[in-house]
Design a protein around this motif. Structure first.
Motif, PDB file in Angstrom:
ATOM      1  N   ASP A   1       0.862  -1.174   0.000  1.00 56.74           N
ATOM      2  CA  ASP A   1       0.000   0.000   0.000  1.00 56.74           C
ATOM      3  C   ASP A   1       0.902   1.228   0.000  1.00 56.74           C
ATOM      4  O   ASP A   1       1.885   1.288   0.749  1.00 56.74           O
ATOM      5  CB  ASP A   1      -0.901   0.014   1.234  1.00 56.74           C
ATOM      6  CG  ASP A   1      -1.849  -1.177   1.275  1.00 56.74           C
ATOM      7  OD1 ASP A   1      -2.268  -1.624   0.198  1.00 56.74           O
ATOM      8  OD2 ASP A   1      -2.160  -1.651   2.388  1.00 56.74           O
TER       9      ASP A   1
ATOM     10  N   HIS B   1      -1.133  -2.442  -4.180  1.00 56.25           N
ATOM     11  CA  HIS B   1      -2.539  -2.793  -3.995  1.00 56.25           C
ATOM     12  C   HIS B   1      -3.380  -1.524  -3.903  1.00 56.25           C
ATOM     13  O   HIS B   1      -4.181  -1.233  -4.781  1.00 56.25           O
ATOM     14  CB  HIS B   1      -2.724  -3.642  -2.747  1.00 56.25           C
ATOM     15  CG  HIS B   1      -4.163  -3.938  -2.440  1.00 56.25           C
ATOM     16  ND1 HIS B   1      -4.880  -4.893  -3.120  1.00 56.25           N
ATOM     17  CD2 HIS B   1      -5.023  -3.388  -1.552  1.00 56.25           C
ATOM     18  CE1 HIS B   1      -6.117  -4.918  -2.664  1.00 56.25           C
ATOM     19  NE2 HIS B   1      -6.234  -4.019  -1.700  1.00 56.25           N
ATOM     20  N   ALA B   2      -3.188  -0.746  -2.831  1.00 56.85           N
ATOM     21  CA  ALA B   2      -3.953   0.488  -2.629  1.00 56.85           C
ATOM     22  C   ALA B   2      -3.011   1.686  -2.691  1.00 56.85           C
ATOM     23  O   ALA B   2      -1.964   1.696  -2.053  1.00 56.85           O
ATOM     24  CB  ALA B   2      -4.681   0.457  -1.282  1.00 56.85           C
TER      25      ALA B   2
ATOM     26  N   ALA C   1      -2.043  -0.156  -9.833  1.00 61.81           N
ATOM     27  CA  ALA C   1      -2.622  -0.171  -8.481  1.00 61.81           C
ATOM     28  C   ALA C   1      -4.088  -0.581  -8.577  1.00 61.81           C
ATOM     29  O   ALA C   1      -4.835  -0.101  -9.427  1.00 61.81           O
ATOM     30  CB  ALA C   1      -2.498   1.202  -7.839  1.00 61.81           C
ATOM     31  N   ARG C   2      -4.495  -1.468  -7.683  1.00 66.93           N
ATOM     32  CA  ARG C   2      -5.857  -1.986  -7.753  1.00 66.93           C
ATOM     33  C   ARG C   2      -6.875  -1.002  -7.189  1.00 66.93           C
ATOM     34  O   ARG C   2      -8.045  -1.050  -7.540  1.00 66.93           O
ATOM     35  CB  ARG C   2      -5.935  -3.332  -7.028  1.00 66.93           C
ATOM     36  CG  ARG C   2      -5.378  -4.481  -7.867  1.00 66.93           C
ATOM     37  CD  ARG C   2      -5.298  -5.756  -7.061  1.00 66.93           C
ATOM     38  NE  ARG C   2      -3.938  -5.953  -6.547  1.00 66.93           N
ATOM     39  CZ  ARG C   2      -3.584  -6.969  -5.772  1.00 66.93           C
ATOM     40  NH1 ARG C   2      -4.485  -7.863  -5.407  1.00 66.93           N
ATOM     41  NH2 ARG C   2      -2.349  -7.093  -5.351  1.00 66.93           N
ATOM     42  N   GLU C   3      -6.421  -0.133  -6.299  1.00 73.57           N
ATOM     43  CA  GLU C   3      -7.299   0.891  -5.742  1.00 73.57           C
ATOM     44  C   GLU C   3      -6.544   2.215  -5.744  1.00 73.57           C
ATOM     45  O   GLU C   3      -5.376   2.260  -5.369  1.00 73.57           O
ATOM     46  CB  GLU C   3      -7.706   0.558  -4.304  1.00 73.57           C
ATOM     47  CG  GLU C   3      -8.432  -0.762  -4.134  1.00 73.57           C
ATOM     48  CD  GLU C   3      -8.655  -1.093  -2.660  1.00 73.57           C
ATOM     49  OE1 GLU C   3      -8.461  -0.186  -1.808  1.00 73.57           O
ATOM     50  OE2 GLU C   3      -9.002  -2.247  -2.367  1.00 73.57           O
ATOM     51  N   VAL C   4      -7.199   3.302  -6.153  1.00 71.48           N
ATOM     52  CA  VAL C   4      -6.600   4.633  -6.118  1.00 71.48           C
ATOM     53  C   VAL C   4      -7.596   5.576  -5.434  1.00 71.48           C
ATOM     54  O   VAL C   4      -8.756   5.662  -5.843  1.00 71.48           O
ATOM     55  CB  VAL C   4      -6.269   5.171  -7.525  1.00 71.48           C
ATOM     56  CG1 VAL C   4      -5.666   6.569  -7.423  1.00 71.48           C
ATOM     57  CG2 VAL C   4      -5.317   4.222  -8.252  1.00 71.48           C
ATOM     58  N   ARG C   5      -7.103   6.276  -4.410  1.00 73.92           N
ATOM     59  CA  ARG C   5      -7.948   7.219  -3.678  1.00 73.92           C
ATOM     60  C   ARG C   5      -7.223   8.555  -3.596  1.00 73.92           C
ATOM     61  O   ARG C   5      -6.036   8.604  -3.249  1.00 73.92           O
ATOM     62  CB  ARG C   5      -8.244   6.698  -2.275  1.00 73.92           C
ATOM     63  CG  ARG C   5      -9.146   7.590  -1.433  1.00 73.92           C
ATOM     64  CD  ARG C   5      -9.696   6.825  -0.230  1.00 73.92           C
ATOM     65  NE  ARG C   5      -8.655   6.384   0.666  1.00 73.92           N
ATOM     66  CZ  ARG C   5      -8.285   7.048   1.781  1.00 73.92           C
ATOM     67  NH1 ARG C   5      -8.896   8.193   2.105  1.00 73.92           N
ATOM     68  NH2 ARG C   5      -7.347   6.563   2.559  1.00 73.92           N
TER      69      ARG C   5
ATOM     70  N   ARG D   1      -4.285 -11.090  -0.291  1.00 73.80           N
ATOM     71  CA  ARG D   1      -4.764 -10.371  -1.465  1.00 73.80           C
ATOM     72  C   ARG D   1      -4.660 -11.309  -2.631  1.00 73.80           C
ATOM     73  O   ARG D   1      -4.277 -11.056  -3.658  1.00 73.80           O
ATOM     74  CB  ARG D   1      -3.970  -9.080  -1.646  1.00 73.80           C
ATOM     75  CG  ARG D   1      -4.333  -8.066  -0.563  1.00 73.80           C
ATOM     76  CD  ARG D   1      -3.353  -6.932  -0.586  1.00 73.80           C
ATOM     77  NE  ARG D   1      -3.720  -5.938   0.415  1.00 73.80           N
ATOM     78  CZ  ARG D   1      -2.926  -4.980   0.827  1.00 73.80           C
ATOM     79  NH1 ARG D   1      -1.738  -4.858   0.367  1.00 73.80           N
ATOM     80  NH2 ARG D   1      -3.323  -4.091   1.727  1.00 73.80           N
TER      81      ARG D   1
END
Length: 250
Positions: free
Chosen positions: A55, A74-75, A100-104, A250
């Motif tokens: 992450d 991952h994040a 990246a599997r999640e982007v915030r 994961r």
């Protein structure tokens, strides 16, 4: 944005929607620039130092210029003080190459924003610290708190001897007498030349990192804009011993 420091307010005022749009267009133009690719290769290599999915936090992510250079993430969280830059980061350069599997994206001041302890394996910052925001013990303390044991802090700075910094008479005098000083006088002079973290050479970086993190690598890179230092520091502790226990695979 609450609890904004002077540095965050400056960034917010500078990076208007029009400026952010030009900045994002420049991201596309940088694809063919050798030193930009060197920064990308560097952060890709830092990701490669981990043997697992990680992450990551981008401190001062801007338009997401380096999102696509990350591997095995991952994040990903992008933090920036400018709402206009974050709007552009929603459509970053090379978006189809982002793995990246999640982007915030989060609007906040890197000096005052709070993330839960041990949230990230990698915190990185390119073209921000000791350039637009001072590199000091506050930044390092925040990063150490956010990192998991074995996590890494990768960042660039502008070296105080960079050709891009105007060589004032005081700066030239300070650099000339530095080799002949010691003790408190040398520390005071170094602080003046580093502009309290506005710039950072190897000695300033080592002083800021101190006992909080362990430096893995520290090198220089000369770009078309500045002479930079590139540092990777690691939070002491075995990877995965804390913060990962109880997490599902994961």
């Amino acid at each position: 944005m609450t609890h904004a420091t002077e540095w965050a307010r400056r960034a917010e005022a500078l990076y208007t929607s029009a400026y952010a749009r030009k900045y994002r267009v420049h991201d596309d133009e940088l694809r063919s620039v050798e030193t930009h690719q060197a920064f990308c290769d560097w952060i890709t290599g830092v990701c490669g130092r981990f043997d697992r999915s990680i992450d990551a936090l981008d401190l001062g992510c801007g338009t997401g210029r380096y999102f696509a250079a990350l591997k095995n993430v991952h994040a990903l969280v992008g933090l920036d003080a400018s709402a206009a830059m974050l709007d552009e980061a929603a459509r970053p350069v090379d978006a189809t190459r982002i793995t990246a599997r999640e982007v915030r994206l989060v609007r906040g001041d890197l000096l005052t924003h709070e993330f839960p302890e041990q949230s990230f394996d990698l915190v990185y910052s390119i073209g921000v610290l000791a350039e637009h925001t001072p590199l000091d013990s506050r930044v390092v303390a925040n990063v150490r708190r956010w990192l998991r044991p074995g996590g890494r802090f990768a960042f660039t700075t502008v070296h105080p001897e960079s050709w891009s910094i105007r060589p004032t008479l005081r700066r030239r005098l300070g650099r000339s007498v530095m080799p002949f000083t010691a003790g408190a006088l040398r520390r005071w002079l170094r602080k003046r030349l580093a502009a309290d973290g506005g710039y950072a050479d190897e000695a300033w970086i080592e002083q800021c990192i101190g006992p909080q993190l362990s430096i893995e690598s520290l090198e220089r890179l000369d770009s078309e804009a500045h002479l930079h230092c590139l540092c990777v520091a690691r939070k002491i502790g075995r990877e995965g011993q804390e913060g990962r226990e109880g997490k599902t695979a994961r």
